[in-house]
Motif scaffolding. Structure first.
Motif, PDB file in Angstrom:
ATOM      1  N   HIS A  97      10.010   0.127  -7.337  1.00  0.00           N
ATOM      2  CA  HIS A  97       8.883  -0.601  -6.747  1.00  0.00           C
ATOM      3  C   HIS A  97       7.812  -0.839  -7.824  1.00  0.00           C
ATOM      4  CE1 HIS A  97      10.717  -0.044  -2.887  1.00  0.00           C
ATOM      5  NE2 HIS A  97      10.633   1.274  -2.961  1.00  0.00           N
ATOM      6  N   ALA A  98       8.266  -1.148  -9.003  1.00  0.00           N
ATOM      7  CA  ALA A  98       7.347  -1.359 -10.123  1.00  0.00           C
ATOM      8  C   ALA A  98       7.304  -2.820 -10.556  1.00  0.00           C
ATOM      9  CB  ALA A  98       7.755  -0.474 -11.300  1.00  0.00           C
ATOM     10  N   LEU A  99       8.457  -3.433 -10.759  1.00  0.00           N
ATOM     11  CA  LEU A  99       8.497  -4.790 -11.310  1.00  0.00           C
ATOM     12  C   LEU A  99       8.220  -5.883 -10.287  1.00  0.00           C
ATOM     13  CD1 LEU A  99      11.516  -4.936 -13.785  1.00  0.00           C
ATOM     14  CD2 LEU A  99       9.128  -4.469 -14.262  1.00  0.00           C
ATOM     15  N   GLU A 100       8.769  -5.744  -9.074  1.00  0.00           N
ATOM     16  CA  GLU A 100       8.783  -6.861  -8.129  1.00  0.00           C
ATOM     17  C   GLU A 100       7.390  -7.418  -7.824  1.00  0.00           C
ATOM     18  OE1 GLU A 100      12.165  -4.127  -6.529  1.00  0.00           O
ATOM     19  OE2 GLU A 100      10.323  -3.941  -7.718  1.00  0.00           O
ATOM     20  N   GLU A 101       6.402  -6.555  -7.713  1.00  0.00           N
ATOM     21  CA  GLU A 101       5.061  -7.004  -7.343  1.00  0.00           C
ATOM     22  C   GLU A 101       4.060  -6.896  -8.488  1.00  0.00           C
ATOM     23  OE1 GLU A 101       4.189  -6.315  -2.839  1.00  0.00           O
ATOM     24  OE2 GLU A 101       5.120  -4.482  -3.590  1.00  0.00           O
ATOM     25  N   SER A 102       4.548  -6.703  -9.685  1.00  0.00           N
ATOM     26  CA  SER A 102       3.657  -6.633 -10.846  1.00  0.00           C
ATOM     27  C   SER A 102       3.156  -8.028 -11.206  1.00  0.00           C
ATOM     28  CB  SER A 102       4.396  -6.028 -12.043  1.00  0.00           C
ATOM     29  OG  SER A 102       3.570  -6.032 -13.188  1.00  0.00           O
ATOM     30  N   ASP A 127       0.829  -1.192   0.000  1.00  0.00           N
ATOM     31  CA  ASP A 127       0.000   0.000   0.000  1.00  0.00           C
ATOM     32  C   ASP A 127       0.871   1.253   0.000  1.00  0.00           C
ATOM     33  OD1 ASP A 127      -1.578   2.193   1.786  1.00  0.00           O
ATOM     34  OD2 ASP A 127      -2.990   0.952   0.644  1.00  0.00           O
ATOM     35  N   VAL A 128       0.390   2.301  -0.623  1.00  0.00           N
ATOM     36  CA  VAL A 128       1.150   3.538  -0.718  1.00  0.00           C
ATOM     37  C   VAL A 128       1.482   4.112   0.661  1.00  0.00           C
ATOM     38  CG1 VAL A 128      -0.882   5.051  -0.870  1.00  0.00           C
ATOM     39  CG2 VAL A 128       1.267   5.750  -1.930  1.00  0.00           C
ATOM     40  N   GLN A 168      -3.397  -0.890  -7.802  1.00  0.00           N
ATOM     41  CA  GLN A 168      -3.393  -1.759  -6.624  1.00  0.00           C
ATOM     42  C   GLN A 168      -2.588  -1.177  -5.469  1.00  0.00           C
ATOM     43  OE1 GLN A 168      -1.935  -5.520  -8.196  1.00  0.00           O
ATOM     44  NE2 GLN A 168      -4.020  -6.288  -8.374  1.00  0.00           N
ATOM     45  N   GLN A 169      -1.687  -0.291  -5.758  1.00  0.00           N
ATOM     46  CA  GLN A 169      -0.847   0.337  -4.738  1.00  0.00           C
ATOM     47  C   GLN A 169      -1.538   1.520  -4.084  1.00  0.00           C
ATOM     48  OE1 GLN A 169       3.397   1.535  -5.701  1.00  0.00           O
ATOM     49  NE2 GLN A 169       2.467   3.558  -5.527  1.00  0.00           N
ATOM     50  N   GLY A 170      -2.226   2.306  -4.892  1.00  0.00           N
ATOM     51  CA  GLY A 170      -2.810   3.546  -4.411  1.00  0.00           C
ATOM     52  C   GLY A 170      -1.909   4.717  -4.773  1.00  0.00           C
ATOM     53  N   VAL A 171      -2.431   5.909  -4.611  1.00  0.00           N
ATOM     54  CA  VAL A 171      -1.716   7.105  -5.034  1.00  0.00           C
ATOM     55  C   VAL A 171      -1.686   8.124  -3.912  1.00  0.00           C
ATOM     56  CG1 VAL A 171      -3.749   8.285  -5.964  1.00  0.00           C
ATOM     57  CG2 VAL A 171      -1.493   8.769  -6.938  1.00  0.00           C
ATOM     58  N   GLU A 172      -0.672   8.968  -3.893  1.00  0.00           N
ATOM     59  CA  GLU A 172      -0.578  10.061  -2.939  1.00  0.00           C
ATOM     60  C   GLU A 172      -0.344  11.357  -3.700  1.00  0.00           C
ATOM     61  OE1 GLU A 172       2.712   9.378  -0.348  1.00  0.00           O
ATOM     62  OE2 GLU A 172       4.214   9.734  -1.902  1.00  0.00           O
ATOM     63  N   VAL A 173      -0.664  12.461  -3.054  1.00  0.00           N
ATOM     64  CA  VAL A 173      -0.425  13.776  -3.653  1.00  0.00           C
ATOM     65  C   VAL A 173       1.064  14.092  -3.547  1.00  0.00           C
ATOM     66  CG1 VAL A 173      -0.898  16.238  -3.470  1.00  0.00           C
ATOM     67  CG2 VAL A 173      -2.740  14.589  -3.121  1.00  0.00           C
ATOM     68  N   GLU A 204       2.242   2.314   3.321  1.00  0.00           N
ATOM     69  CA  GLU A 204       3.404   1.562   3.801  1.00  0.00           C
ATOM     70  C   GLU A 204       4.683   2.090   3.164  1.00  0.00           C
ATOM     71  OE1 GLU A 204       3.071  -2.765   3.749  1.00  0.00           O
ATOM     72  OE2 GLU A 204       0.925  -2.553   3.425  1.00  0.00           O
ATOM     73  N   LEU A 205       4.612   2.384   1.878  1.00  0.00           N
ATOM     74  CA  LEU A 205       5.781   2.904   1.173  1.00  0.00           C
ATOM     75  C   LEU A 205       6.179   4.274   1.712  1.00  0.00           C
ATOM     76  CD1 LEU A 205       4.631   1.798  -2.372  1.00  0.00           C
ATOM     77  CD2 LEU A 205       6.654   0.938  -1.196  1.00  0.00           C
ATOM     78  N   ARG A 206       5.190   5.117   1.937  1.00  0.00           N
ATOM     79  CA  ARG A 206       5.487   6.449   2.481  1.00  0.00           C
ATOM     80  C   ARG A 206       6.121   6.337   3.855  1.00  0.00           C
ATOM     81  NH1 ARG A 206       0.488  10.203   3.731  1.00  0.00           N
ATOM     82  NH2 ARG A 206       0.197  10.071   1.486  1.00  0.00           N
ATOM     83  N   ALA A 207       5.593   5.449   4.710  1.00  0.00           N
ATOM     84  CA  ALA A 207       6.136   5.277   6.058  1.00  0.00           C
ATOM     85  C   ALA A 207       7.573   4.754   6.004  1.00  0.00           C
ATOM     86  CB  ALA A 207       5.252   4.323   6.860  1.00  0.00           C
ATOM     87  N   PHE A 208       7.857   3.854   5.071  1.00  0.00           N
ATOM     88  CA  PHE A 208       9.210   3.321   4.963  1.00  0.00           C
ATOM     89  C   PHE A 208      10.202   4.427   4.615  1.00  0.00           C
ATOM     90  CE2 PHE A 208      12.553   1.817   2.023  1.00  0.00           C
ATOM     91  CZ  PHE A 208      13.289   1.055   2.930  1.00  0.00           C
ATOM     92  N   TYR A 209       9.882   5.267   3.646  1.00  0.00           N
ATOM     93  CA  TYR A 209      10.815   6.309   3.227  1.00  0.00           C
ATOM     94  C   TYR A 209      10.911   7.451   4.235  1.00  0.00           C
ATOM     95  CZ  TYR A 209      11.835   4.024  -1.116  1.00  0.00           C
ATOM     96  OH  TYR A 209      12.292   3.110  -2.042  1.00  0.00           O
ATOM     97  N   ALA A 210      10.021   7.472   5.212  1.00  0.00           N
ATOM     98  CA  ALA A 210      10.130   8.439   6.296  1.00  0.00           C
ATOM     99  C   ALA A 210      10.980   7.899   7.450  1.00  0.00           C
ATOM    100  CB  ALA A 210       8.743   8.811   6.818  1.00  0.00           C
TER     101      ALA A 210
END
Length: 255
Positions: free
Chosen positions: A103-108, A4-5, A67-72, A7-13
């Motif tokens: 983070h494009a290919l691995e879960e495609s 989920d987007v 499937q990931q979702g989007v953020e502004v 989770e990705l945002r939290a990781f990079y923070a």
């Protein structure tokens, strides 16, 4: 299933995510410079690495899989992100000079189909960098990070996928030599320098650059724009080989 987007945002923070952003972002700048006057697309979750390109690029857009979702993004300014079907991007043919896939290919569900769509929207003289978790690296087994989910790749597998999509690999490099632990984040730069020399095959990420095989381009519905080569582009190499020219100049054996 994609992360989920949020989770990705939290990781990079986090400290680990900050180290990953620094190490990977440095490689992108070494390869592309500031992308002055170019049209740039980030696919997957590439926004942490696009900020350095946005000031001088002509256009920067981030496309995030449904499937990931989007953020502004960027925060506090006009939105430059779009939620998209990764196999049918809402973008014209041959539009972008540079495409960064993170983070494009691995879960495609279909990496070949995703890369075929990348090829469609890439300009004839354009360049793409695909960053993917390395099969032999520690990060591909770290489930607490986005790199520990989905399918990791070897260099040879990435080469084959790119060629299948009509893209010719021209160079590669590796990143993320620090172990995927919070305590190691503060020493990430030291791990990067030592690891590239002593254990290159155990990096967490493989970055591979490719160009479009222009002889196969058949624009549909829009007129392809021919761009001149940007300064510093990797020298062309015979088909079937990967350039060892800088900035992507790792000398590790193919694995």
């Amino acid at each position: 299933m994609r992360r989920d987007v949020l989770e990705l945002r939290a990781f990079y923070a986090s400290p680990r995510g900050g180290a990953a952003r620094e190490m990977l972002g440095r490689k992108v700048v070494e390869a592309w410079g500031d992308a002055a006057g170019l049209d740039v697309l980030g696919l997957g979750y590439a926004t942490p690495f696009l900020d350095s390109l946005r000031p001088k690029a002509r256009r920067v857009i981030a496309a995030m899989p449904a499937q990931q979702g989007v953020e502004v993004w960027p925060g506090g300014r006009g939105n430059l992100t779009v939620l998209a079907d990764e196999f049918a991007l809402p973008l014209a043919n041959a539009l972008f000079d540079r495409i960064l896939c993170v983070h494009a290919l691995e879960e495609s569900e279909s990496a070949p189909a995703l890369l075929a769509e990348v090829c469609r929207v890439l300009a004839p003289s354009g360049r793409v960098i695909v960053a993917a978790a390395a099969r032999n690296g520690l990060w591909s087994n770290a489930e607490g990070t986005p790199f520990g989910h989905g399918r990791p790749f070897t260099r040879g597998q990435l080469e084959d996928l790119l060629r299948e999509a009509g893209l010719e690999p021209t160079g590669y490099t590796r990143a993320l030599y620090a172990p995927p632990f919070t305590w190691a984040a503060r020493w990430a730069d030291g791990f990067e320098q030592v690891g590239a020399r002593l254990w290159p095959g155990f990096a967490g990420l493989i970055l591979m650059e490719a160009v479009k095989q222009t002889f196969a381009v058949k624009p549909r519905g829009s007129r392809a724009r021919i761009r001149s080569r940007a300064p510093g582009i990797l020298a062309p190499v015979p088909a079937g080989r990967v350039s060892q020219a800088k900035p992507f100049d790792d000398k590790a054996p193919r694995a």
